[in-house]
Design an enzyme around this catalytic site. Sequence first.
Site, PDB file in Angstrom:
ATOM      1  N   GLY A   1       0.735  -1.160  -0.055  1.00 18.18           N
ATOM      2  CA  GLY A   1      -0.006   0.049   0.022  1.00 18.18           C
ATOM      3  C   GLY A   1       0.912   1.312   0.031  1.00 18.18           C
ATOM      4  O   GLY A   1       0.327   2.088  -0.426  1.00 18.18           O
TER       5      GLY A   1
ATOM      6  N   THR B   1       3.335   4.606   0.552  1.00 19.89           N
ATOM      7  CA  THR B   1       3.093   5.758   0.920  1.00 19.89           C
ATOM      8  C   THR B   1       1.387   6.453   0.884  1.00 19.89           C
ATOM      9  O   THR B   1       1.150   6.791   1.763  1.00 19.89           O
ATOM     10  CB  THR B   1       4.016   6.982   0.141  1.00 19.89           C
ATOM     11  OG1 THR B   1       5.276   6.519   0.246  1.00 19.89           O
ATOM     12  CG2 THR B   1       3.543   8.327   0.630  1.00 19.89           C
TER      13      THR B   1
ATOM     14  N   GLY C   1       6.517  25.368   2.737  1.00 19.11           N
ATOM     15  CA  GLY C   1       6.127  25.065   1.326  1.00 19.11           C
ATOM     16  C   GLY C   1       4.425  25.058   1.081  1.00 19.11           C
ATOM     17  O   GLY C   1       3.617  24.323   1.843  1.00 19.11           O
TER      18      GLY C   1
ATOM     19  N   GLY D   1       2.500  24.218  -1.173  1.00 20.03           N
ATOM     20  CA  GLY D   1       2.180  23.189  -2.305  1.00 20.03           C
ATOM     21  C   GLY D   1       0.813  22.448  -1.802  1.00 20.03           C
ATOM     22  O   GLY D   1       0.113  22.879  -0.796  1.00 20.03           O
TER      23      GLY D   1
ATOM     24  N   ILE E   1       0.758  19.457  -0.283  1.00 19.50           N
ATOM     25  CA  ILE E   1       0.653  18.761   1.122  1.00 19.50           C
ATOM     26  C   ILE E   1       0.634  20.267   1.991  1.00 19.50           C
ATOM     27  O   ILE E   1      -0.065  19.858   2.957  1.00 19.50           O
ATOM     28  CB  ILE E   1       2.095  17.958   1.428  1.00 19.50           C
ATOM     29  CG1 ILE E   1       1.984  16.793   0.395  1.00 19.50           C
ATOM     30  CG2 ILE E   1       2.127  17.921   2.652  1.00 19.50           C
ATOM     31  CD1 ILE E   1       3.306  15.955   0.771  1.00 19.50           C
TER      32      ILE E   1
ATOM     33  N   GLU F   1       5.729  30.369   1.879  1.00 20.52           N
ATOM     34  CA  GLU F   1       5.909  29.933   0.598  1.00 20.52           C
ATOM     35  C   GLU F   1       6.922  30.705  -0.139  1.00 20.52           C
ATOM     36  O   GLU F   1       6.821  31.774  -0.035  1.00 20.52           O
ATOM     37  CB  GLU F   1       4.457  30.125  -0.114  1.00 20.52           C
ATOM     38  CG  GLU F   1       4.621  29.690  -1.813  1.00 20.52           C
ATOM     39  CD  GLU F   1       5.179  28.520  -2.061  1.00 20.52           C
ATOM     40  OE1 GLU F   1       4.866  27.374  -1.584  1.00 20.52           O
ATOM     41  OE2 GLU F   1       5.798  28.503  -3.163  1.00 20.52           O
TER      42      GLU F   1
ATOM     43  N   ASP G   1       6.284   7.478  -8.901  1.00 21.59           N
ATOM     44  CA  ASP G   1       7.145   8.704  -8.394  1.00 21.59           C
ATOM     45  C   ASP G   1       8.515   8.618  -8.584  1.00 21.59           C
ATOM     46  O   ASP G   1       9.241   9.504  -8.814  1.00 21.59           O
ATOM     47  CB  ASP G   1       7.023   8.885  -6.756  1.00 21.59           C
ATOM     48  CG  ASP G   1       5.417   9.472  -6.355  1.00 21.59           C
ATOM     49  OD1 ASP G   1       4.592   9.531  -7.237  1.00 21.59           O
ATOM     50  OD2 ASP G   1       5.553   9.918  -5.274  1.00 21.59           O
TER      51      ASP G   1
ATOM     52  N   HIS H   1     -30.922  18.734 -11.586  1.00 20.33           N
ATOM     53  CA  HIS H   1     -31.240  19.791 -10.714  1.00 20.33           C
ATOM     54  C   HIS H   1     -32.068  19.130  -9.518  1.00 20.33           C
ATOM     55  O   HIS H   1     -33.132  18.511  -9.698  1.00 20.33           O
ATOM     56  CB  HIS H   1     -32.105  20.899 -11.447  1.00 20.33           C
ATOM     57  CG  HIS H   1     -32.381  21.964 -10.228  1.00 20.33           C
ATOM     58  ND1 HIS H   1     -31.516  22.868 -10.233  1.00 20.33           N
ATOM     59  CD2 HIS H   1     -33.676  22.081  -9.565  1.00 20.33           C
ATOM     60  CE1 HIS H   1     -32.173  23.721  -9.333  1.00 20.33           C
ATOM     61  NE2 HIS H   1     -33.250  23.524  -9.046  1.00 20.33           N
TER      62      HIS H   1
HETATM   63  P1  NAD Z   1       4.672  20.361  -4.138  1.00 19.48           P
HETATM   64  O1  NAD Z   1       5.621  20.460  -5.227  1.00 19.48           O
HETATM   65  O2  NAD Z   1       3.320  20.490  -4.479  1.00 19.48           O
HETATM   66  O3  NAD Z   1       4.775  21.927  -3.171  1.00 19.48           O
HETATM   67  C1  NAD Z   1       6.204  22.281  -2.661  1.00 19.48           C
HETATM   68  C2  NAD Z   1       6.029  23.798  -2.344  1.00 19.48           C
HETATM   69  O4  NAD Z   1       7.101  24.187  -1.773  1.00 19.48           O
HETATM   70  C3  NAD Z   1       6.000  24.559  -3.585  1.00 19.48           C
HETATM   71  O5  NAD Z   1       4.927  25.631  -3.498  1.00 19.48           O
HETATM   72  C4  NAD Z   1       7.124  25.235  -3.620  1.00 19.48           C
HETATM   73  O6  NAD Z   1       7.208  26.433  -4.191  1.00 19.48           O
HETATM   74  C5  NAD Z   1       7.437  25.343  -2.210  1.00 19.48           C
HETATM   75  N1  NAD Z   1       8.796  25.533  -1.978  1.00 19.48           N
HETATM   76  C6  NAD Z   1       9.879  24.832  -2.418  1.00 19.48           C
HETATM   77  N2  NAD Z   1      11.104  25.238  -1.720  1.00 19.48           N
HETATM   78  C7  NAD Z   1      10.688  26.166  -0.807  1.00 19.48           C
HETATM   79  C8  NAD Z   1      11.381  26.761   0.103  1.00 19.48           C
HETATM   80  N3  NAD Z   1      12.777  26.660   0.383  1.00 19.48           N
HETATM   81  N4  NAD Z   1      10.835  27.760   1.190  1.00 19.48           N
HETATM   82  C9  NAD Z   1       9.329  27.758   1.017  1.00 19.48           C
HETATM   83  N5  NAD Z   1       8.531  27.003  -0.004  1.00 19.48           N
HETATM   84  C10 NAD Z   1       9.279  26.298  -0.823  1.00 19.48           C
HETATM   85  O7  NAD Z   1       5.222  19.462  -2.969  1.00 19.48           O
HETATM   86  P2  NAD Z   1       4.526  18.764  -1.773  1.00 19.48           P
HETATM   87  O8  NAD Z   1       3.412  19.965  -1.468  1.00 19.48           O
HETATM   88  O9  NAD Z   1       5.493  18.766  -0.680  1.00 19.48           O
HETATM   89  O10 NAD Z   1       3.714  17.397  -2.390  1.00 19.48           O
HETATM   90  C11 NAD Z   1       4.791  16.360  -2.711  1.00 19.48           C
HETATM   91  C12 NAD Z   1       3.798  15.676  -3.848  1.00 19.48           C
HETATM   92  O11 NAD Z   1       3.152  14.854  -3.388  1.00 19.48           O
HETATM   93  C13 NAD Z   1       3.593  16.464  -5.002  1.00 19.48           C
HETATM   94  O12 NAD Z   1       3.893  16.113  -6.356  1.00 19.48           O
HETATM   95  C14 NAD Z   1       1.913  16.292  -4.676  1.00 19.48           C
HETATM   96  O13 NAD Z   1       1.553  16.442  -5.881  1.00 19.48           O
HETATM   97  C15 NAD Z   1       2.050  14.932  -4.138  1.00 19.48           C
HETATM   98  N6  NAD Z   1       0.793  15.081  -3.151  1.00 19.48           N
HETATM   99  C16 NAD Z   1      -0.357  15.030  -4.099  1.00 19.48           C
HETATM  100  C17 NAD Z   1      -1.708  15.140  -3.134  1.00 19.48           C
HETATM  101  C18 NAD Z   1      -2.891  14.942  -3.780  1.00 19.48           C
HETATM  102  O14 NAD Z   1      -3.025  14.816  -4.853  1.00 19.48           O
HETATM  103  N7  NAD Z   1      -4.065  15.542  -3.143  1.00 19.48           N
HETATM  104  C19 NAD Z   1      -1.521  15.040  -1.900  1.00 19.48           C
HETATM  105  C20 NAD Z   1      -0.292  15.393  -1.250  1.00 19.48           C
HETATM  106  C21 NAD Z   1       0.734  15.164  -1.957  1.00 19.48           C
END
Ligand code: NAD
Length: 473
Positions: A39, A41, A188, A190, A192, A211, A319, A452
């Site tokens: 399963g 990560t 970060g 992003g 997560i 960010e 990945d 609807h």
């Molecule tokens: P991400 O790439 O989505 O986001 C990383 C973020 O960190 C970006 O916004 C970036 O600009 C920022 N960042 C990078 N270096 C930095 C710094 N020095 N200081 C401040 N900000 C910085 O990565 P994540 O959020 O860690 O996720 C990892 C992976 O896991 C991604 O590929 C994501 O798609 C996947 N994931 C997907 C889902 C989902 O589909 N719902 C959920 C969790 C994770």
Amino acid sequence: MAKEYDLVILGGGTGGYVAAIRASQLGMQVAVVENGELGGTCLHRGCIPSKAFLRSAEVFRQTKEADSYGIITKETTLNFAKVQERKESIVNTLHQGVQALMKKGKIDVFKGFGRILGPSIFSPMPGTISIEYENGDENTMIVPKNVLIATGSKPRTLPGLELDGNLVMSSGEALKMEELPSSIIIVGGGVIGIEWASMLADFGVEVTVIEYMNQILPTEDGAVAREVEKQLKKKGVTFVKQAKVLPETLKKENNVTILAEIDGNNETFKADKMLVSVGREANSANIGLDNTEILTEKGYIQTNEYYQTKESHIYAIGDVIGGMQLAHVASHEGITAVEHIANEKPLPINYGNIPSCIYSNPEAASVGLTEKQAKEKGFDIKVGKFPFKAIGKALVYGESDGFVKIIADKKNEDLLGIHMVGPHVTDMISEAGLAMVLDATPWEISGTIHPHPTLSEVMGEAALAVEGKQIHG
Ligand code: NAD
């Protein structure tokens, strides 16, 4: 004589185990080598447990807002131990399900660390798998016809900002917290970072997101990212953008203090804990790639469109090959790779049609190009946007912020991208994905009768809005 395998899969995460099932359906003798738990990560440290937390956070928030629905409750309190217990129970149920599927497919599972050997007395070709066991048992050697590398990725951190699993955590480590901190810095913004910011804010934690870029969720459409930011700010989340965290300034006592550089000035941030979510890196070290001709770039394994590496009998998916690091991408890549091995002539995956979802509150989801990307690619575009606040079911549901935005090519009506933010959009994005796969036009989406009252009516209205013909707006 040792059992002969058509395929050995390194890694039993979503990519690996789904590929194993498809291979078994195609009549192959399959083995999966997994060092941790089947399963991977997604099931144990990612998608499923984090969504279980998000659901508890949602119920907590909604219960506190119950009186707006005419429901009077006594004081709402959080029992985080129970939240953990519920998450564990969901993970265990699904884990048992995956194990049962392996049995059903007569797939052998080796619980150990698999390494690819080079040419040896076992085979003149690289690809013999040596399985090492934690308890020191003698290695198992398998000489399969094909190998599939599905070893996934692990959280990356910033140089100097070492994860310690307690004060400075990855998201996987944060899932094991026994109690919630009262404040947290998330480095970060992003996917997560934003899911955790939303969840922790709903649980009542004081959240600061730092960010690096000038937009949270930098890969999403700007309008969607701005709406998510606006809604999270309403929950009390603080966003600090275009900020560079300075790892060397980290101080850990009973809490964490760190400086970040913003506009040339250093600002101090202090909280009980820190979550680092700055992306992930490939699990490609130590798996024996040096014994092969396989190429990597920044640790990511290079493959062709059928996921063959430079060693044509060794495939890699998920990945560990980079690109869209999503569970549903890994499993589809796994199926494509296995069907290619079986000579089933699969079609290569069109990455432009893959939906991605963010499970924060509000949810966000998208498929295809953002408005900025479409313009950068030189498309002459038209955009239809429709808000949830004009959709009856969204008002009934009690969540009417957000919108759907459809980007089409002016020249030929082709859909270029569909972006959503608001209630249940992570479920609604599949209609957009299907529209992209079927090469539909906005006219075909609006001609599809959306019942609807449903939230999905927003899709029909956004499609009409591409021509300025929306009914309720
Ligand atoms: P991400 O790439 O989505 O986001 C990383 C973020 O960190 C970006 O916004 C970036 O600009 C920022 N960042 C990078 N270096 C930095 C710094 N020095 N200081 C401040 N900000 C910085 O990565 P994540 O959020 O860690 O996720 C990892 C992976 O896991 C991604 O590929 C994501 O798609 C996947 N994931 C997907 C889902 C989902 O589909 N719902 C959920 C969790 C994770």
